[in-house]
Design an enzyme around this catalytic site. Structure first.
Site, short mmCIF file in Angstrom:
data_model
loop_
_atom_site.label_atom_id
_atom_site.label_comp_id
_atom_site.label_asym_id
_atom_site.label_seq_id
_atom_site.Cartn_x
_atom_site.Cartn_y
_atom_site.Cartn_z
N LYS A 35 19.79 2.61 11.96
CA LYS A 35 19.70 1.39 11.13
C LYS A 35 20.34 1.62 9.77
O LYS A 35 21.17 0.82 9.32
CB LYS A 35 18.26 0.97 10.94
CG LYS A 35 18.07 -0.14 9.89
CD LYS A 35 16.62 -0.52 9.67
CE LYS A 35 15.92 0.31 8.64
NZ LYS A 35 16.22 -0.03 7.24
N ASN A 36 19.98 2.71 9.09
CA ASN A 36 20.43 2.87 7.70
C ASN A 36 21.89 3.29 7.59
O ASN A 36 22.45 3.25 6.51
CB ASN A 36 19.50 3.84 6.96
CG ASN A 36 18.12 3.21 6.76
OD1 ASN A 36 17.97 1.99 6.92
ND2 ASN A 36 17.14 4.02 6.44
N CYS A 70 11.55 -4.01 2.28
CA CYS A 70 10.20 -3.44 2.21
C CYS A 70 9.74 -3.30 0.75
O CYS A 70 10.52 -2.92 -0.12
CB CYS A 70 10.18 -2.04 2.83
SG CYS A 70 10.57 -2.05 4.56
N ARG A 95 11.65 -1.48 -7.05
CA ARG A 95 12.86 -0.91 -6.45
C ARG A 95 14.06 -1.36 -7.29
O ARG A 95 14.75 -2.30 -6.97
CB ARG A 95 13.00 -1.34 -4.99
CG ARG A 95 11.89 -0.79 -4.10
CD ARG A 95 12.06 -1.14 -2.63
NE ARG A 95 13.14 -0.38 -1.98
CZ ARG A 95 13.39 -0.45 -0.67
NH1 ARG A 95 12.70 -1.29 0.09
NH2 ARG A 95 14.36 0.27 -0.13
N ASP A 129 10.76 8.04 4.92
CA ASP A 129 10.62 7.03 5.99
C ASP A 129 9.83 7.55 7.18
O ASP A 129 9.56 6.79 8.11
CB ASP A 129 12.00 6.55 6.44
CG ASP A 129 12.72 5.80 5.35
OD1 ASP A 129 13.95 5.63 5.45
OD2 ASP A 129 12.05 5.41 4.37
N ARG A 176 12.77 -5.11 12.64
CA ARG A 176 13.92 -4.84 11.77
C ARG A 176 14.58 -3.51 12.10
O ARG A 176 15.76 -3.31 11.86
CB ARG A 176 13.47 -4.81 10.30
CG ARG A 176 13.16 -6.17 9.70
CD ARG A 176 12.92 -6.03 8.22
NE ARG A 176 13.95 -5.21 7.62
CZ ARG A 176 13.74 -4.31 6.66
NH1 ARG A 176 12.54 -4.12 6.19
NH2 ARG A 176 14.74 -3.60 6.17
#
Ligand code: EPZ
Length: 446
Positions: free
Chosen positions: A38-39, A133, A138, A321, A413
């Site tokens: 995903k990232n 999230c 952030r 994570d 997600r």
């Protein structure tokens, strides 16, 4: 056969009506295939804006973050062609806008990568502040500082980030804090800047290396990705390419911990063991067996895990994570463990849900004291964010009795076909539609 992107996006509203029902206590056994990262993909898709040609990208995970990112690209004017569920061809030559509205950015943190990509393409970008999230503040100050050092003027008004430059010129960008997002955004803005850019104290995650490899396969000149110093020599043009996304380090780690927490025996396939080193090390500390193969790891645990301490760090340290998932394993370990969260200010919100399942955890700021209990008990719980949702799944599989998990959109997600994958490992898991309590109460009043 290609499906217009719009068809992929409609109908996602029913997810808020759905819950996961899990009857716990079954050891997970068998094998599972890990999907694309995903990232990595949420950084690589915006990078296609920098190519003057078609990019064919393979091993794309079928997750909602990708759906949203593809929707943003198509709304900017890109041609997005679905070749199959994990392969797309993206042609951004027709992109005629540098503006990304709040409609999509509110759902997806990584939407801010459109800033670096559009700035690198048009010397101009106007992108709504990101969502994603929530675990404390952030900020994006390092992203904006990086753009300014490359010659852009940056402002924020009405929650829109505006960045504009006459010309982007290479510079030395020192990151006060190791930041994945800021490293990605500066790379995207710098690949076509004039001269050399050096990113000091750069993030070293596998998805940073994957983005650099993708950009280099388009003709960029990036060296040192994966170390704390990345050198980027600006080029005039980038061409198209065919590229396959790396396997997802965090999805793999999630299945590794699920195998251990359920006293199971699972082969996790399509992984890069090197990316999993810190997770493997921690599981070994807990007395879990981990065997490494070329592109797979086998995780098995026959007894109760041992306690151990965990401190999250930027790569190659233990990934933040994976912190919620690891805390679940430690919540049923033999002894007391300390979990320190060094990346985010407030990433223990999910602990409230674990307490409902019988865990014994106390949180002091960025440290959790986890006193292992014999077992957890099923309960109705919610997913506060993506990895907290993954942690709830693991807790429910390990618990005695039935659990209901809501707010599934968080899990969707980042975990492709997770119900199917866990069911294939023997989990008793269903995705069930429930009547919406708000609608029900309104009807009863009416
Ligand atoms: C990325 O978020 C990941 N998201 C996160 O994964 C992950 O938790 C995080 O990196 C750390 O590994 C994506 O890749 C899409 P950071 P990012 O910038 O880039 C501070 C998941 O579950 N900081 O590396 O937003 C920041 O507050 C998600 O997949 C600044 O101070 O994280 C934090 O303390 C959740 N100023 C630290 O740096 C800035 O301008 C690291 O954040 C930027 C960051």
């Amino acid at each position: 056969m290609s499906i217009p992107i719009n068809n992929l996006y409609e109908g996602s509203d029913i997810q808020k009506m759905e819950k996961i029902v899990i009857n716990g206590g079954t050891p997970l056994k068998g094998s599972v295939e890990i999907s694309g990262a995903k990232n990595a993909v949420v950084a690589i898709l915006p990078a296609t804006l920098l190519a003057q040609d078609v990019c064919r990208i393979e091993n794309i995970p079928d997750i909602s973050d990708v759906t949203i990112m593809l929707k943003i690209l198509s709304q900017l004017g890109a041609q997005v062609k679905m070749i199959n569920r994990s392969t797309y061809e993206i042609d951004t030559r027709g992109v005629n806008s540098y503006i990304v509205p709040n409609e999509h950015t509110k759902h997806l943190r990584a939407s801010y990568y459109m800033l670096g990509a559009l700035l690198g393409r048009f010397n101009k970008a106007k992108v709504s502040m990101p969502g994603g999230c929530w675990f404390g503040v952030r900020p994006i100050d390092l992203h904006l500082r990086g753009f300014e050092l490359l010659g852009a003027s940056v402002s924020i008004d009405n929650a829109m980030v505006n960045a504009e430059a006459e010309e982007l010129v290479g510079s030395v960008v020192y990151m006060d804090t190791v930041s994945v997002g800021a490293t990605v955004n500066v790379m995207l803005a710098a690949v076509k800047a004039k001269g050399q850019t050096i990113i000091e104290n750069a993030a070293r995650e596998p998805h940073i290396v994957d983005l650099a490899n993708f950009l280099n396969s388009m003709g960029a000149d990036i060296r040192g990705a994966g170390t704390d110093t990345i050198k980027i020599y600006g080029v005039d043009e980038l061409h198209g390419c065919t590229y396959s996304i790396i396997p997802d380090q965090i999805e793999a780690g999630t299945y590794m911990v699920a195998a251990a927490a359920t006293k199971g025996d699972v082969v996790i396939k399509n992984v890069i063991p090197k990316h999993l080193e810190s997770i493997t090390k921690k599981l070994l500390d807990c007395g879990v067996e981990v065997e490494e193969y070329d592109e797979a790891v086998r995780v098995s645990c026959s007894g109760r895990p041992l306690r151990c301490n965990v401190k999250t760090m930027p790569h190659p340290g233990f990934p933040t994570d994976m912190q919620p998932q690891m805390t679940v394993l430690l919540s049923i370990a033999d002894g007391t463990s300390i979990v320190s969260e060094s990346v985010w200010d407030n990433r223990f919100r999910y602990v409230d849900q674990l307490l409902r399942m019988g865990a014994n955890i106390s949180v002091e700021g960025k440290v959790a004291i986890v006193q292992g209990v014999e077992k957890l008990y099923g309960a109705p719980v919610g997913a506060d964010d993506l990895r907290a949702g993954a942690a709830m799944l693991i807790a429910a599989f390990a618990a005695e009795g039935q659990s209901l998990i809501e707010n599934l959109s968080h899990i969707d997600r980042g975990y492709e076909r997770f119900v199917e994958k866990f069911r294939n490992l023997g989990a008793d898991i269903q995705r069930v539609e429930f009547p919406d309590p708000e609608e029900e109460s309104a009807e009863s009043v009416g």
